[in-house]
Design a protein around this motif. Structure first.
Motif, PDB file in Angstrom:
ATOM      1  N   ARG A   1     -13.039  19.614   7.688  1.00  0.00           N
ATOM      2  CA  ARG A   1     -13.677  20.248   6.532  1.00  0.00           C
ATOM      3  C   ARG A   1     -14.993  19.561   6.208  1.00  0.00           C
ATOM      4  O   ARG A   1     -15.999  20.210   5.934  1.00  0.00           O
TER       5      ARG A   1
ATOM      6  N   GLN B   1       0.816  -1.220   0.000  1.00  0.00           N
ATOM      7  CA  GLN B   1       0.000   0.000   0.000  1.00  0.00           C
ATOM      8  C   GLN B   1       0.848   1.267   0.000  1.00  0.00           C
ATOM      9  O   GLN B   1       0.387   2.323  -0.421  1.00  0.00           O
ATOM     10  N   ASP B   2       2.111   1.172   0.487  1.00  0.00           N
ATOM     11  CA  ASP B   2       3.008   2.322   0.420  1.00  0.00           C
ATOM     12  C   ASP B   2       3.416   2.609  -1.020  1.00  0.00           C
ATOM     13  O   ASP B   2       3.820   3.729  -1.338  1.00  0.00           O
ATOM     14  N   ARG B   3       3.364   1.610  -1.878  1.00  0.00           N
ATOM     15  CA  ARG B   3       3.986   1.747  -3.197  1.00  0.00           C
ATOM     16  C   ARG B   3       3.012   1.805  -4.363  1.00  0.00           C
ATOM     17  O   ARG B   3       3.326   2.348  -5.406  1.00  0.00           O
TER      18      ARG B   3
ATOM     19  N   ASP C   1      -4.697  17.401  -2.234  1.00  0.00           N
ATOM     20  CA  ASP C   1      -3.827  17.647  -1.086  1.00  0.00           C
ATOM     21  C   ASP C   1      -3.883  16.495  -0.094  1.00  0.00           C
ATOM     22  O   ASP C   1      -2.863  16.096   0.457  1.00  0.00           O
ATOM     23  N   LEU C   2      -5.092  15.977   0.121  1.00  0.00           N
ATOM     24  CA  LEU C   2      -5.238  14.881   1.077  1.00  0.00           C
ATOM     25  C   LEU C   2      -4.342  13.719   0.690  1.00  0.00           C
ATOM     26  O   LEU C   2      -3.558  13.220   1.501  1.00  0.00           O
ATOM     27  N   TYR C   3      -4.438  13.308  -0.570  1.00  0.00           N
ATOM     28  CA  TYR C   3      -3.643  12.144  -0.977  1.00  0.00           C
ATOM     29  C   TYR C   3      -2.160  12.472  -1.056  1.00  0.00           C
ATOM     30  O   TYR C   3      -1.313  11.640  -0.733  1.00  0.00           O
TER      31      TYR C   3
ATOM     32  N   GLU D   1      -8.520  20.110  -2.467  1.00  0.00           N
ATOM     33  CA  GLU D   1      -8.404  19.484  -1.147  1.00  0.00           C
ATOM     34  C   GLU D   1      -8.285  17.969  -1.248  1.00  0.00           C
ATOM     35  O   GLU D   1      -7.568  17.341  -0.469  1.00  0.00           O
TER      36      GLU D   1
ATOM     37  N   ARG E   1       1.906  10.988  -6.647  1.00  0.00           N
ATOM     38  CA  ARG E   1       3.311  10.588  -6.738  1.00  0.00           C
ATOM     39  C   ARG E   1       3.341   9.393  -7.662  1.00  0.00           C
ATOM     40  O   ARG E   1       2.336   8.674  -7.773  1.00  0.00           O
TER      41      ARG E   1
ATOM     42  N   ASP F   1      -0.615  14.576   0.908  1.00  0.00           N
ATOM     43  CA  ASP F   1      -0.166  14.549   2.300  1.00  0.00           C
ATOM     44  C   ASP F   1       0.052  13.118   2.771  1.00  0.00           C
ATOM     45  O   ASP F   1       1.045  12.808   3.411  1.00  0.00           O
ATOM     46  N   LEU F   2      -0.907  12.256   2.454  1.00  0.00           N
ATOM     47  CA  LEU F   2      -0.810  10.879   2.931  1.00  0.00           C
ATOM     48  C   LEU F   2       0.384  10.169   2.316  1.00  0.00           C
ATOM     49  O   LEU F   2       0.989   9.311   2.941  1.00  0.00           O
ATOM     50  N   HIS F   3       0.715  10.541   1.084  1.00  0.00           N
ATOM     51  CA  HIS F   3       1.858   9.903   0.440  1.00  0.00           C
ATOM     52  C   HIS F   3       3.147  10.646   0.750  1.00  0.00           C
ATOM     53  O   HIS F   3       4.198  10.301   0.234  1.00  0.00           O
ATOM     54  N   GLY F   4       3.063  11.693   1.557  1.00  0.00           N
ATOM     55  CA  GLY F   4       4.264  12.422   1.946  1.00  0.00           C
ATOM     56  C   GLY F   4       4.934  13.139   0.790  1.00  0.00           C
ATOM     57  O   GLY F   4       6.161  13.177   0.700  1.00  0.00           O
ATOM     58  N   VAL F   5       4.138  13.711  -0.100  1.00  0.00           N
ATOM     59  CA  VAL F   5       4.716  14.434  -1.236  1.00  0.00           C
ATOM     60  C   VAL F   5       5.076  15.842  -0.778  1.00  0.00           C
ATOM     61  O   VAL F   5       4.252  16.544  -0.189  1.00  0.00           O
TER      62      VAL F   5
ATOM     63  N   ARG G   1       0.433  12.753   8.686  1.00  0.00           N
ATOM     64  CA  ARG G   1      -0.734  12.079   8.106  1.00  0.00           C
ATOM     65  C   ARG G   1      -1.949  12.256   9.000  1.00  0.00           C
ATOM     66  O   ARG G   1      -3.066  12.495   8.527  1.00  0.00           O
TER      67      ARG G   1
ATOM     68  N   THR H   1       9.929   9.168  -1.375  1.00  0.00           N
ATOM     69  CA  THR H   1       8.650   9.406  -0.700  1.00  0.00           C
ATOM     70  C   THR H   1       8.254   8.219   0.160  1.00  0.00           C
ATOM     71  O   THR H   1       7.592   8.376   1.165  1.00  0.00           O
TER      72      THR H   1
ATOM     73  N   VAL I   1      -5.363   2.166   0.670  1.00  0.00           N
ATOM     74  CA  VAL I   1      -4.226   1.857  -0.198  1.00  0.00           C
ATOM     75  C   VAL I   1      -3.319   3.092  -0.297  1.00  0.00           C
ATOM     76  O   VAL I   1      -3.068   3.631  -1.367  1.00  0.00           O
ATOM     77  N   THR I   2      -2.890   3.585   0.846  1.00  0.00           N
ATOM     78  CA  THR I   2      -1.901   4.652   0.927  1.00  0.00           C
ATOM     79  C   THR I   2      -1.018   4.288   2.111  1.00  0.00           C
ATOM     80  O   THR I   2      -1.327   3.339   2.834  1.00  0.00           O
ATOM     81  N   PRO I   3       0.054   5.042   2.344  1.00  0.00           N
ATOM     82  CA  PRO I   3       0.928   4.693   3.479  1.00  0.00           C
ATOM     83  C   PRO I   3       0.258   4.876   4.835  1.00  0.00           C
ATOM     84  O   PRO I   3       0.859   4.594   5.848  1.00  0.00           O
TER      85      PRO I   3
ATOM     86  N   THR J   1      -3.319  15.631   8.527  1.00  0.00           N
ATOM     87  CA  THR J   1      -4.059  15.704   7.265  1.00  0.00           C
ATOM     88  C   THR J   1      -5.456  15.129   7.407  1.00  0.00           C
ATOM     89  O   THR J   1      -6.440  15.727   6.966  1.00  0.00           O
TER      90      THR J   1
END
Lengths: 577, 377, 372
Positions: free
Chosen positions: B26, A81-83, A104-106, A101, A157, A108-112, B16, B3, B218-220, B19
């Motif tokens: 919101r 899931q990290d990749r 941005d949410l995704y 938004e 990303r 942020d979660l992926h640390g971009v 995270r 990343t 399906v994210t970190p 976020t």
């Protein structure tokens, strides 16, 4: 990066079921090589979503192994899931958040990082054509735009594997083309690995590799050409002679043992012959096989054509002169927004009439006005010689209606549903019993036990049709009746519809399958509330520029008509500005 | 890839969570359903509890039938008239009085019988009170007040014959005998339950329904981060609700706060966490907004109203029901709140109730930990 | 006319089948109602049958012992501790071990024996002032009885006047007798309102509503087809509560079942009417649920079940006039306890009928005009 030779996704003998009666995957083995665009093709219920969710680590297989990027999905789901990136069927967007938004949410979660965003966002927004809507709430976007935003969110990303679950379902051809173009470019230019699932067979042809899934089993895996090749030398095009219509020719061909498949195509009929009849059929001109032809060849090895597709009405609708449905300058406004803008057309008795258009074109609004579900803001609308908006129940008794979602009462059994609709249409006593028996026999519902809500999609569609035909309506309205159905079910459906039309039933249908427009006698293409093109399929097809020796397909024509109109709008807007 | 490497350390995890909290916030302010449950309903509750609900009996309309007509009788009736509890109205016949009682125009009939004066001088005259038992609680309060008035009158008439045991009764913690004093703390329990369990269950179930969790998984992001991202905003909203209730209680309804604010806040945070955990558990079990909200209503809100001791005395319930109340977090929170509001920081009450809530929280957190997986079905 | 009836009948049949076929839905309609009746029937009571008290006494004399014996003999007052110091008494109240403290001064027995007045202190934990007040009332009654007995046995005269109380309809003033009949209305409202409010929204969400509208069925018939089954289910649920009240709690029933059911039918009509208005106004089930919830809260709190309507401020008392539950509770309690007949219940019945008529008319108007 791992070596390019190792498969990015590898399944070995995977089994997965949801409860004792609902097996989803029955020993699936497959591979997705790096840097390729793979398509997972199959009808609803084939197990596509289950497979993709297994690959994401969202589900766990009962048996067998799923390895993604070298990680075992059963134990190292987080590493996967990290990749990878994944877009679920419902797009996974937050409707209360704006486009920006959501991105941005995704991110942020992926640390971009902000720097990476500054570079990537413009690219993504440009690619998806969403620049103008950055501040709009996702819930207010059209279906096509949502789907592109969903895709953009997966690309904040570069993922090592991109998984898209039916991104094109319920989306019009224009948006579908755009999405495929984007994905294509990503694979070519950025070397992305993509697995995309779809129920549209024509889309599979655009992939590097296809995996054909049917009822939880892999039917074929390889290049699209390899599947297409199965029908090599067995595809022909026939042109109807004399007074025979393409539809009747098709019906005649399907009745023949020698023919595996026949569909109307650009005024003629395309057919695929059985292997032993490889030398062709009289009057048939050999044509290049298509993916769908190969698919049908494979499918017919395991399944046979429905036996009851021919339908006989006890009381065909009476003869009628003139138009049965008449629409003149029809207008529908919702507040300041004009959803339908001076639309005119007419439909004669026994005609199949198609309403086509991109999402938000106003075809559903038009359709709902025809059925009497909406009151027009202006114009004339007569169905069966009666003003539907005012006439009320007498007029409605002549209509049959199949809603998009095959709206049935879930907890009731098939028979109870039929009993209810029979009573709703005022059938009583012996007639009621006879009609219900007819419907159950005709639509092969004898084995449909248990609540209707638990029936498979094909059963639901047939049951919805049966319910709409109980009272032998003169006019039948069908809203997206074949979306998500497998090709065999779609063939059977259209055979019934053409049989009904031949007996005098008037049919109005909306569809996203452009090939299915070929079944219609006449079609209109709508966009932005207006009629852009109208006429027989051949007349509409003629609107598209001709390239090479073959006639342009209906889809080409559709895209050409809509794009031309939009370009004109844009020019007009530029002039006034 | 850079990343990916960055995601494993604590800073990335905090980012995270931040976020997710921002996203939740919101959504919360843009979703009418959240506003309705998180803001409108609490305000309605505050108003209803503060102004609408009262168990205090004041200005009770009474029918008074004086069949005696003596000055002694008049004196007794005067005693009733002076009381702030009653609004006596004179009637001329028992029949008329009964009609008033049946119609609900009066809540009791006081009859001073014939020959009252003569009997009173001899001792042992009976004044009759008829109350309607359809509202038994009020009837009992009326009975006590009328009885008090008659005794006071009696004692003044013949001081030597009063008693001999005289009662000095006192109501500790609520000398004014104002039912708002215990209804307002009860209100806080309901508001916290509403926001903590009900609203949270609904928004989590909504993510399952709309398929947004699927994309998020399906994210970190880690499962615990998702939990925290859901918990923190609603925790904050609950605290806002708490402050609103306390302010309204203090300044609108004049309920004293005798304990320390720290205990009030600490106990409320504890209960809020328990309520949140229940909401999260229910929603992850059923994954459907409708079912989740109905279940939470049945499992948390109704019991918080009926079985927490905020209205009805727990000690008088039959043993099986009493046993059931020990399973309900609201019970401990009500005890905590009523004590901190009205009695002060009484550790003998605060500590065991807080401990019970802690134990529940630990249990629920453990259950949540085992249930929460980034997995469907 | 006949065909219209047939269509309504078909709708009713479909509706009942949809609700009753699924075992889980079937259970969800009856089990919560029965469980809540049982639990709340026991819980929702202001009566006290267990008043733990702490005795704070330094007097070992005969009179004190006799007084305490009276308390202990009631079965309601349970002595948890006997303390000498005030501090210990205070602690027992503070930490909620005792609801009441009975303080008897050291010279209590001596003074009484000397024919003088003696004081007894009653201190109640007022954290729930209603419970405390009830406990004080009980205690005062015990002391009052002690006084009468004392005077009678010691040849003293009787006080000039005493109060003799008669409670109509509920001689022992048991709150359970009023609460459980009240639950008939409350639980029925809760379920019928939610059921009707959701049912149309569910059809809208699943698309079957459109399917209905294209058939010859008229909007009014759809409404009737929704209202009748909901009323039927409401009646069954009310009967469930009634059965528990009769067979388990043995609440005495003074009136006639015909009158009670007459009242319930009118009430359920009003409840269904409100549910249908909500359902006509909401597009999704979530909306329907929220609206119903926002309505149910004031309906139940301002119904007079838990706190008397007479205690509410004037404005809220006016609001209760449009609250169907207010009337339903009144009807149930009065039929149960007072044996009230139709004539006496008219002031409750006509407002309910009016609410039903108004909401049903509004709903059918909304159905026709909000279909767009």
């Amino acid at each position: 990066m791992s070596a390019a030779s190792a498969p990015v996704l590898e399944c070995r003998e995977v089994y997965k079921s949801f409860g004792p009666r609902a097996a989803a995957l029955l020993g699936v083995s497959l591979e997705v090589p790096s840097g390729s665009l793979s398509a997972l093709v199959g009808p609803d219920g084939a197990g596509k979503s289950t497979l993709i969710r297994l690959a994401c680590g969202l589900l766990r297989a009962e048996r067998g192994s799923v390895r993604v990027l070298g990680f075992d999905a059963a134990v190292a789901a987080q590493c996967i899931q990290d990749r990878v990136s994944y877009m679920p069927q419902k797009f996974g967007l937050y409707e209360d958040l704006t486009v920006r938004e959501n991105l941005d949410l995704y991110a942020d979660l992926h640390g971009v990082s902000q720097a990476q965003r500054a570079q990537r966002y413009p690219e993504l927004l440009h690619m998806t054509d969403l620049q103008r809507f950055e501040q709009r709430l996702a819930g207010r976007l059209s279906g096509g735009m949502k789907q592109k935003l969903g895709l953009a969110c997966t690309l904040v990303r570069p993922p090592e594997l991109l998984l898209l679950d039916e991104p094109t379902v319920g989306v019009d051809p224009l948006s579908r083309r755009e999405l495929w173009q984007i994905v294509h470019d990503l694979v070519r230019e950025q070397g992305l690995t993509v697995l995309i699932s779809t129920a549209y067979l024509d889309e599979a042809e655009r992939a590097d590799r296809v995996i054909v899934l049917q009822a939880g089993r892999v039917l074929a895996e390889g290049t699209p050409a390899a599947v297409t090749q199965l029908a090599a030398g067995r595809t022909f095009r026939l042109t109807p002679s004399g007074r025979e219509s393409a539809r009747t020719l098709q019906a005649r061909l399907l009745g023949s043992q020698a023919v595996i498949d026949a569909v109307p195509d650009a005024g003629g009929v395309r057919c695929v012959c059985a292997a032993q009849h490889g030398d062709g059929i009289p009057g048939g001109v050999p044509v290049e096989p298509r993916f769908e032809d190969g698919f049908m060849v494979m499918l017919r090895r395991t399944q046979s054509q429905s036996a009851h597709a021919d339908i006989a009405l006890a009381h065909p609708p009476p003869q009628a002169n003139g138009a049965l449905i008449e629409v003149r300058d029809l207008v529908k406004r919702f507040g300041a927004f004009t959803a339908v803008d001076r639309v005119s057309f007419s439909v004669a008795r026994g005609e199949i009439f198609g309403l086509l258009g991109p999402n938000g074109a106003g075809k559903t609004t038009t359709f709902r006005m025809l059925c009497g579900l909406l009151t027009p803001s202006g114009g004339v609308l007569r169905v069966g010689g009666i003003d539907v908006a005012r006439a009320g129940d007498a007029a409605r008794g002549q209509l049959g209606y199949v809603a998009q979602k095959f709206s049935l009462y879930g907890p009731l059994s098939a028979r109870e549903n039929l009993e209810f609709f029979a009573s709703a249409y005022g059938l009583r006593g012996a007639t009621r019993r006879a009609r219900i028996e007819w419907a159950i026999h005709q639509f092969e519902l004898t084995h449909a036990s248990g609540p209707a809500g638990d029936l498979p999609g094909g059963f639901k569609q047939r049951l919805a049709m049966a319910a709409a035909l109980l009272h032998e309506p003169r006019i039948l309205f069908l809203d997206e009746p074949t979306s998500g159905a497998d090709p065999l079910a779609r063939r059977a459906f259209w055979r019934r519809i053409t049989a009904l039309a031949d007996q005098g039933v008037t049919v109005v249908v909306t569809t996203h399958f452009m090939q299915e427009a070929e079944y219609c006698d006449r079609i209109v293409i709508m966009d932005a509330g207006r009629v852009l093109a109208q006429g027989t399929p051949a007349q509409v097809r003629a609107c598209a520029p001709r390239e090479g020796e073959f006639e342009p397909s209906m889809e080409d024509a559709f895209v050409a008509v809509v794009e031309r109109s939009r370009a004109g709008e844009a020019r007009a807007a530029a002039r006034t500005a | 890839m850079s990343t990916v490497v960055a995601t494993s350390d604590g800073r990335a995890s905090l980012a995270r969570i931040a976020t997710l909290v921002r996203k939740e916030w919101r959504q919360m302010i843009r979703d009418p359903a959240s506003i309705a449950l998180g803001v409108v309903l609490p305000v309605i509750l505050i108003l209803l509890f503060g102004y609408g609900l009262s168990l205090d009996v004041k200005n009770v309309p009474l029918a008074v039938l004086d069949q005696d007509g003596s000055s002694l009788a008049a004196g007794l009736i005067g005693e009733l008239r002076l009381s702030r509890y009653f609004q006596p109205q004179s009637v001329t016949s028992l029949h008329a009085a009964q009609r008033l009682l049946e119609a609900g125009r009066v809540q009791g009939i006081v009859t001073v019988p014939e020959r009252f004066a003569r009997q009173a001088r001899a001792g042992g005259a009976a004044v009759q009170l008829i109350v309607s038992g359809t509202d038994a609680n009020t009837a009992r309060i009326i009975e006590a007040y009328v009885s008090g008035a008659v005794e006071a009158w009696s004692a003044r008439q013949a001081p030597a014959l009063a008693g001999p045991v005289r009662v000095q009764s006192r109501l500790w913690f609520n000398a004014a005998n104002d039912s708002r004093y215990f209804l307002v703390p009860g209100l806080i329990v309901l508001v916290m339950t509403l926001i903590g369990a009900f609203l949270t269950a609904m928004v989590v179930a909504r993510e399952w329904e709309r398929g947004t969790f699927e994309a998020l998984f399906v994210t970190p992001v880690r499962a615990t981060e998702i939990l925290l991202g859901k918990t923190l905003p609603y925790f904050a909203l609950g605290m806002v609700g708490l402050v609103l209730c306390v302010l309204a209680g203090r300044f609108l309804f004049h309920v004293p706060v005798r304990g320390s604010l720290a205990v009030l806040l600490g106990g409320s945070m504890l209960y809020m966490l328990v309520a949140l955990a229940i909401g999260l558990l229910i929603s992850s079990a059923v994954k459907n907004q409708l079912v989740a909200s109905q279940l939470t209503l049945l499992a948390t809100f109704m019991p918080a109203f009926m079985l927490s001791g905020l209205l009805f005395d727990l000690r008088s319930m039959p043993a099986p029901i009493r046993a059931l109340t020990y399973l309900l977090p609201a019970r401990y929170y009500v005890a905590l709140l009523q004590t901190t509001f009205l009695a002060g920081d009484i550790w003998a009450v605060i500590v065991p109730n807080a401990l019970a809530l802690c134990a529940m929280l630990a249990l629920l957190a453990f259950a949540l930990g085992t249930v929460t997986r980034k997995r469907l079905a | 006319m006949l065909s219209s009836l047939m269509r309504i009948l078909a709708l009713v049949r479909k509706e009942l089948l949809a609700v009753l076929k699924d075992r889980r839905t079937r259970l969800s309609l009856l089990v919560p109602v029965l469980v809540q009746t049982m639990v709340f029937g026991y819980a929702a009571s202001y009566d006290l049958n267990r008043v733990p008290y702490v005795l704070w006494s330094q007097d070992q004399g005969a009179a004190a012992t006799a007084l305490i014996a009276r308390f202990d003999g009631t079965g309601i007052f349970r002595r948890i501790d006997t303390v000498v110091r005030e501090r210990d008494m205070r602690a027992a109240l503070d930490d909620r071990r005792a609801l009441l403290a009975i303080g008897i001064p050291a010279d209590f027995s001596r003074r009484l024996a000397a024919g003088r007045h003696a004081d007894v202190q009653l201190i109640a934990d007022g954290r729930n002032s209603n419970t405390a007040g009830t406990a004080l009332g009980y205690a005062q009654a015990v002391i009052g009885a002690f006084n009468s007995h004392w005077r009678a046995t010691h040849g003293e005269g009787r006080a000039p006047a005493h109060l003799s109380v008669r409670a109509w309809y509920n001689p022992n003033l048991l709150t359970r007798w009023e609460m459980i009949p009240g639950l008939i209305g409350t639980l029925t409202l809760l379920q019928t309102l939610l059921l009707t409010a959701m049912s149309v929204a569910r059809e809208r969400e699943q698309g079957t509503f459109d399917q209905l509208l294209v058939t010859p069925i008229r909007p009014v018939e759809i409404m009737a087809g929704k209202a009748l089954p909901a009323m039927l289910i409401g009646l069954v649920q009310a009967s469930g509560v009634l059965l528990v009240a009769q067979l388990w709690f043995h609440i005495p029933f003074e009136g006639s079942f015909a009158v009670l059911y007459g009242g319930i039918v009118v009430f359920v009509l009003a409840a269904v009417g409100i549910g249908l208005v909500v359902s006509a106004l909401s597009y999704t089930m979530q909306q329907a649920m929220l609206y119903s919830f926002v309505l149910l809260m004031p309906f139940t709190l301002l119904s007079g079940l838990t706190t008397p309507i007479a205690n509410m401020p004037r404005v809220l008392q006016y609001f209760t006039l449009i609250n169907p539950l207010r009337y339903a509770i009144d009807i149930a309690q009065r039929v149960y306890l007072e044996g009230a007949g139709m004539r006496l219940l008219l002031p409750d019945l006509w407002p309910l009928a009016l609410i039903g008529a108004v909401t049903l008319t509004a709903a059918s108007w909304l159905f026709r005009h909000r279909l767009q």
